[in-house]
Design an enzyme around this catalytic site. Structure first.
Site, PDB file in Angstrom:
ATOM      1  N   GLY A  10       1.338  -2.590  -6.219  1.00 15.04           N
ATOM      2  CA  GLY A  10       1.236  -1.247  -5.644  1.00 15.04           C
ATOM      3  C   GLY A  10      -0.134  -0.658  -5.926  1.00 15.04           C
ATOM      4  O   GLY A  10      -1.105  -0.917  -5.225  1.00 15.04           O
ATOM      5  N   GLY A  11      -0.219   0.112  -6.984  1.00 19.86           N
ATOM      6  CA  GLY A  11      -1.442   0.857  -7.319  1.00 19.86           C
ATOM      7  C   GLY A  11      -2.717   0.023  -7.288  1.00 19.86           C
ATOM      8  O   GLY A  11      -3.720   0.433  -6.690  1.00 19.86           O
ATOM      9  N   GLY A  46       4.746   1.828 -10.957  1.00 20.60           N
ATOM     10  CA  GLY A  46       3.909   3.025 -10.906  1.00 20.60           C
ATOM     11  C   GLY A  46       3.881   3.799 -12.209  1.00 20.60           C
ATOM     12  O   GLY A  46       3.398   4.925 -12.260  1.00 20.60           O
ATOM     13  N   GLU A 106      11.109  -6.528  -9.428  1.00 20.24           N
ATOM     14  CA  GLU A 106      10.357  -5.318  -9.764  1.00 20.24           C
ATOM     15  C   GLU A 106      11.243  -4.366 -10.565  1.00 20.24           C
ATOM     16  O   GLU A 106      11.998  -3.580  -9.978  1.00 20.24           O
ATOM     17  CB  GLU A 106       9.908  -4.607  -8.485  1.00 20.24           C
ATOM     18  N   TRP A 143       0.828  -1.219   0.000  1.00 19.66           N
ATOM     19  CA  TRP A 143       0.000   0.000   0.000  1.00 19.66           C
ATOM     20  C   TRP A 143       0.858   1.262   0.000  1.00 19.66           C
ATOM     21  O   TRP A 143       0.333   2.362  -0.127  1.00 19.66           O
ATOM     22  CB  TRP A 143      -0.972  -0.009   1.193  1.00 19.66           C
ATOM     23  N   GLU A 203      12.149   1.822  -3.834  1.00 22.24           N
ATOM     24  CA  GLU A 203      11.930   3.163  -3.274  1.00 22.24           C
ATOM     25  C   GLU A 203      12.748   3.341  -1.996  1.00 22.24           C
ATOM     26  O   GLU A 203      13.239   4.432  -1.712  1.00 22.24           O
ATOM     27  CB  GLU A 203      10.421   3.395  -3.039  1.00 22.24           C
ATOM     28  N   HIS A 227      12.817  -2.640  -1.085  1.00 19.87           N
ATOM     29  CA  HIS A 227      12.047  -2.096  -2.206  1.00 19.87           C
ATOM     30  C   HIS A 227      12.889  -1.005  -2.896  1.00 19.87           C
ATOM     31  O   HIS A 227      13.636  -0.289  -2.224  1.00 19.87           O
ATOM     32  CB  HIS A 227      10.726  -1.522  -1.689  1.00 19.87           C
TER      33      HIS A 227
HETATM   34  P1  PGA Z   1       2.916  -0.690  -8.844  1.00 20.88           P
HETATM   35  O1  PGA Z   1       3.962  -0.867  -7.634  1.00 20.88           O
HETATM   36  O2  PGA Z   1       2.094  -1.930  -8.888  1.00 20.88           O
HETATM   37  O3  PGA Z   1       2.148   0.538  -8.487  1.00 20.88           O
HETATM   38  O4  PGA Z   1       3.749  -0.512 -10.100  1.00 20.88           O
HETATM   39  C1  PGA Z   1       4.564  -2.106  -7.364  1.00 20.88           C
HETATM   40  C2  PGA Z   1       5.538  -1.974  -6.213  1.00 20.88           C
HETATM   41  O5  PGA Z   1       6.275  -0.978  -6.170  1.00 20.88           O
HETATM   42  O6  PGA Z   1       5.607  -2.845  -5.319  1.00 20.88           O
END
Ligand code: PGA
Length: 256
Positions: A239-240, A178, A172, A10, A102, A100
């Protein structure tokens, strides 16, 4: 046979009340067939207790698991702003996303940090969901397979095969997160297959056969079928699409 996993990341979305609404919407859609999928919800840490309470009240907590998005490797201490594994466990978490892109990109998390977190989670009998993936620059350079397999190898440094088996890897590609730009099933399979082959080389074929490898990066109901049909893709880190109950339910059910 590897049990498929559908994990919702999330990210920094939903305050606790909004998380309760989403958890309740998902719980209302629960179906016994979900027992064949490992469903994991990873809300912001401050919302985990509320989400777990909804699931527990509805007696879903054995099937729909909750997890953190990050943790510290120390159990307690002077680490302002951090969250420890015992704290996650105290609110019902059984899983935790680690490394991750990020966290690596915005917060300077290194392969060494990831390795320490993986070890600490395993010691606490939690399931690490270890992320790896290349940037667009690395993909265009052509060295992306080497880059990804090195990240995985660094995350698992010093582990026994039996410990690696308990982990989950999420491939990923950063260029697909995203962005709405998904890896094709063939691109995702190439990377997930290479990760499995490198685990086989380092930890043995048994371990490589047992470990779950997920794809993440703009996975949604419209593209899930092609991705999870691939031999080495055992589910998704979402994610989204995990923020919409309808979409996430469709993703879980695509694994059945
Ligand atoms: P996303 O993100 O499905 O929004 O591309 C995936 C994630 O970063 O785990």
């Amino acid at each position: 046979m590897r049990k498929p996993m559908m994990a919702g990341n999330w990210k920094m979305n939903n305050n606790w009340a909004e998380s309760v609404v989403l958890a309740q919407q998902l719980s209302n859609r629960y179906d016994e067939r979900w027992e064949d999928v490992e469903v994991v919800l990873c809300p912001p840490a401050i919302d985990i207790k509320a989400v777990y309470s909804v699931l527990e009240f509805d007696r879903r907590e054995e099937v729909v698991k909750v997890g953190g998005q990050n943790c510290h490797w120390e159990a307690s201490g002077a680490f302002t702003g951090e969250i420890s594994i015992p704290m996650l466990q105290a609110v019902g978490a059984t899983h935790c996303i680690i490394g991750h892109s990020e966290r690596r990109g915005y917060f300077g998390e290194t392969d060494m940090d990831v390795n320490k977190k993986v070890k600490a989670l395993l010691a606490a009998h939690m399931t690490p969901i270890v992320c790896c993936g290349e940037s667009l620059g690395v993909r265009d350079s052509g060295d992306y397979i080497e880059f990804i397999t090195k990240q995985v190898s660094a995350a698992f440094a010093g582990l026994e095969p039996a410990e690696v088996k308990k982990c989950v890897v999420a491939y990923e590609p950063i260029w697909a997160i995203g962005t709405g730009r998904t890896a094709t099933p063939e691109q995702a399979e190439e990377a997930c297959g290479a990760i499995r082959a490198s685990i086989a080389e380092e930890f043995g074929a048994d371990t490589a056969d047992a470990i779950r490898i997920l794809y993440g990066g703009s996975m949604k109901p419209a593209n899930v079928e092609g991705l999870i049909a691939m031999e080495d893709i055992d589910g998704g880190l979402i994610g989204g699409a995990a923020l919409k109950a309808d979409d996430f339910v469709k993703l879980v059910e695509a694994c059945l």
